[in-house]
Design a protein around this motif. Sequence first.
Motif, PDB file in Angstrom:
ATOM      1  N   SER A 106      -5.367  -1.512   0.950  1.00  0.00           N
ATOM      2  CA  SER A 106      -5.535  -0.305   0.617  1.00  0.00           C
ATOM      3  C   SER A 106      -4.818   0.590   1.925  1.00  0.00           C
ATOM      4  O   SER A 106      -4.018  -0.056   3.119  1.00  0.00           O
ATOM      5  CB  SER A 106      -7.290  -0.315   1.798  1.00  0.00           C
ATOM      6  OG  SER A 106      -7.467   0.741   1.900  1.00  0.00           O
ATOM      7  N   SER A 160       0.909  -0.861   0.350  1.00  0.00           N
ATOM      8  CA  SER A 160      -0.113  -0.035   0.094  1.00  0.00           C
ATOM      9  C   SER A 160       0.969   1.141   0.079  1.00  0.00           C
ATOM     10  O   SER A 160       1.584   0.813   0.329  1.00  0.00           O
ATOM     11  CB  SER A 160      -0.814   0.169   1.034  1.00  0.00           C
ATOM     12  OG  SER A 160      -0.587   0.264   2.547  1.00  0.00           O
ATOM     13  N   ILE A 173     -15.832   4.961   1.742  1.00  0.00           N
ATOM     14  CA  ILE A 173     -14.996   4.123   1.598  1.00  0.00           C
ATOM     15  C   ILE A 173     -15.711   2.915   0.375  1.00  0.00           C
ATOM     16  O   ILE A 173     -16.120   2.380   1.145  1.00  0.00           O
ATOM     17  CB  ILE A 173     -13.271   3.203   2.773  1.00  0.00           C
ATOM     18  CG1 ILE A 173     -12.868   1.978   2.004  1.00  0.00           C
ATOM     19  CG2 ILE A 173     -14.733   2.327   3.638  1.00  0.00           C
ATOM     20  CD1 ILE A 173     -11.427   2.032   2.575  1.00  0.00           C
ATOM     21  N   PHE A 229      -8.127   2.142   7.406  1.00  0.00           N
ATOM     22  CA  PHE A 229      -7.744   1.428   6.406  1.00  0.00           C
ATOM     23  C   PHE A 229      -9.114   0.103   6.099  1.00  0.00           C
ATOM     24  O   PHE A 229      -9.289   0.189   6.873  1.00  0.00           O
ATOM     25  CB  PHE A 229      -6.035   1.046   6.216  1.00  0.00           C
ATOM     26  CG  PHE A 229      -6.213   0.552   7.122  1.00  0.00           C
ATOM     27  CD1 PHE A 229      -6.634  -1.474   7.004  1.00  0.00           C
ATOM     28  CD2 PHE A 229      -5.828   0.456   8.857  1.00  0.00           C
ATOM     29  CE1 PHE A 229      -5.625  -2.144   8.355  1.00  0.00           C
ATOM     30  CE2 PHE A 229      -5.122  -0.209   9.896  1.00  0.00           C
ATOM     31  CZ  PHE A 229      -5.371  -2.134   9.514  1.00  0.00           C
ATOM     32  N   GLY A 255     -10.587  -0.559  -1.750  1.00  0.00           N
ATOM     33  CA  GLY A 255     -10.570   1.112  -1.913  1.00  0.00           C
ATOM     34  C   GLY A 255      -9.774   1.742  -0.924  1.00  0.00           C
ATOM     35  O   GLY A 255      -9.396   0.273   0.535  1.00  0.00           O
ATOM     36  N   CYS A 256      -9.288   2.792  -0.989  1.00  0.00           N
ATOM     37  CA  CYS A 256      -8.725   3.704  -0.328  1.00  0.00           C
ATOM     38  C   CYS A 256      -9.744   4.503   0.166  1.00  0.00           C
ATOM     39  O   CYS A 256     -10.058   5.125  -0.353  1.00  0.00           O
ATOM     40  CB  CYS A 256      -7.017   4.340  -1.280  1.00  0.00           C
ATOM     41  SG  CYS A 256      -6.204   2.567  -1.667  1.00  0.00           S
ATOM     42  N   THR A 306      -8.798   4.969  -4.908  1.00  0.00           N
ATOM     43  CA  THR A 306      -8.916   6.437  -4.825  1.00  0.00           C
ATOM     44  C   THR A 306      -9.685   7.425  -4.955  1.00  0.00           C
ATOM     45  O   THR A 306      -9.551   7.638  -6.414  1.00  0.00           O
ATOM     46  CB  THR A 306      -7.227   7.102  -4.323  1.00  0.00           C
ATOM     47  OG1 THR A 306      -6.144   6.808  -3.616  1.00  0.00           O
ATOM     48  CG2 THR A 306      -7.081   8.050  -2.946  1.00  0.00           C
TER      49      THR A 306
END
Length: 189
Positions: free
Chosen positions: A47, A7, A98, A58, A87-88, A129
């Motif tokens: 993430s 990440s 998120i 996260f 997903g971030c 993101t």
Amino acid sequence: DEANIISTPAFTKDRVFVGNQLGRMNGYSYKTGKRKWTFKTEGAVFSSPAVSDDRLLFGSADGYVYCLDNKKGKLIWKYKTGAAVLGCPLVHGDTVFIGGSDHHYRALSIRSGVLIWDFDGLQGPVVSTPLWYEGKLIFGAWDRHLYALSGTNGQLLWKWNNGSSVRNYSPASCIPVAADGVVYIMAPD
């Protein structure tokens, strides 16, 4: 352990935070690089984390969104989803946004982990993101669409695709940017 970092790190003035495929989120001293704490999840952490004051947020492939005390690495809350959370997160105000592999996009309270809203109109996972722009949350999904949701209530404002039926051309791995009322993306097509 560090060879498995997958990440993008997040930072505070004195800490660096990064996850790895072993399911660990690690907090390091920004000054010395020495690991200060490790928090273990039950799935890989793809993430990239987000920081909000004293909290670190996260997702994990174990299906949870996590909120930790970023100084000690202790769990504050976790939120169960229906699938991996790749997903971030994006922090705006007191809310973390998120997306996950369960085809949902969520807004959660940073303080309590309580669900604020849940958009379940996706037809593919979210791994990228998002962008916050003019009160809108903008992100791509692996369903060939770029979405704009109301940051306030999660209502779909618009969605766009390039007209291709090829899922690999989705704007899913892009990070949108915006200026002067225009959203820009780079997609695989």
